[in-house]
Design a protein around this motif. Structure first.
Motif, PDB file in Angstrom:
ATOM      1  N   UNK A   6       0.827  -1.205   0.000  1.00  0.00           N
ATOM      2  CA  UNK A   6       0.000   0.000   0.000  1.00  0.00           C
ATOM      3  C   UNK A   6       0.862   1.257   0.000  1.00  0.00           C
ATOM      4  N   UNK A   7       1.909   1.252   0.800  1.00  0.00           N
ATOM      5  CA  UNK A   7       2.794   2.414   0.873  1.00  0.00           C
ATOM      6  C   UNK A   7       3.491   2.653  -0.462  1.00  0.00           C
ATOM      7  N   UNK A   8       3.965   1.594  -1.084  1.00  0.00           N
ATOM      8  CA  UNK A   8       4.619   1.714  -2.390  1.00  0.00           C
ATOM      9  C   UNK A   8       3.634   2.236  -3.430  1.00  0.00           C
ATOM     10  N   UNK A  13       1.700   6.615  -6.842  1.00  0.00           N
ATOM     11  CA  UNK A  13       0.626   7.497  -7.292  1.00  0.00           C
ATOM     12  C   UNK A  13       1.005   8.957  -7.092  1.00  0.00           C
ATOM     13  N   UNK A  14       1.653   9.254  -5.973  1.00  0.00           N
ATOM     14  CA  UNK A  14       2.061  10.623  -5.673  1.00  0.00           C
ATOM     15  C   UNK A  14       3.114  11.127  -6.661  1.00  0.00           C
ATOM     16  N   UNK A  15       3.921  10.219  -7.180  1.00  0.00           N
ATOM     17  CA  UNK A  15       4.995  10.601  -8.089  1.00  0.00           C
ATOM     18  C   UNK A  15       4.549  10.722  -9.543  1.00  0.00           C
ATOM     19  N   UNK A  16       3.278  10.402  -9.832  1.00  0.00           N
ATOM     20  CA  UNK A  16       2.791  10.549 -11.198  1.00  0.00           C
ATOM     21  C   UNK A  16       2.827  12.019 -11.599  1.00  0.00           C
ATOM     22  N   UNK A  17       3.176  12.307 -12.821  1.00  0.00           N
ATOM     23  CA  UNK A  17       3.252  13.708 -13.247  1.00  0.00           C
ATOM     24  C   UNK A  17       1.858  14.310 -13.408  1.00  0.00           C
ATOM     25  N   UNK A  18       1.790  15.624 -13.262  1.00  0.00           N
ATOM     26  CA  UNK A  18       0.548  16.332 -13.533  1.00  0.00           C
ATOM     27  C   UNK A  18       0.356  16.416 -15.035  1.00  0.00           C
ATOM     28  N   UNK A  19      -0.853  16.162 -15.483  1.00  0.00           N
ATOM     29  CA  UNK A  19      -1.162  16.267 -16.902  1.00  0.00           C
ATOM     30  C   UNK A  19      -1.630  17.702 -17.166  1.00  0.00           C
TER      31      UNK A  19
END
Length: 84
Positions: A6-8, A13-19
């Motif tokens: 879950x942490x990974x 998800x947090x590291x996904x770039x903003x579109x």
């Protein structure tokens, strides 16, 4: 092990770039509304706020119940925490 996964997943998800494109910036909507207009009547805004309205309509009754029965909830939580 589940906590690690879950942490990974949360970090990934947090590291996904903003579109950032014309759709997310609502360039056409800004042109459609124009100066002095409001965005709530535009289809672009209504589509994106549908999830927010659902979240508020689900959460609001729960919050109201917690506020109304706060004293009883605290008393019950305290009584349940006493061992013996």
């Amino acid at each position: 092990m589940v906590l690690d996964a879950d942490l990974i997943n949360m970090v990934a998800t947090w590291l996904l770039p903003f579109v950032v494109d014309d759709a997310t910036l609502a360039v056409e909507t800004i042109g459609e509304v124009g100066p002095g207009g409001h965005f709530f009547g535009v289809q672009h805004t209504q589509v994106r706020l549908g999830g927010t309205a659902a979240a508020v309509s689900i959460t609001l009754p729960i919050v109201i119940v917690i506020i109304l029965f706060r004293k009883h909830l605290v008393k019950g939580l305290g009584a349940g925490a006493v061992k013996g």
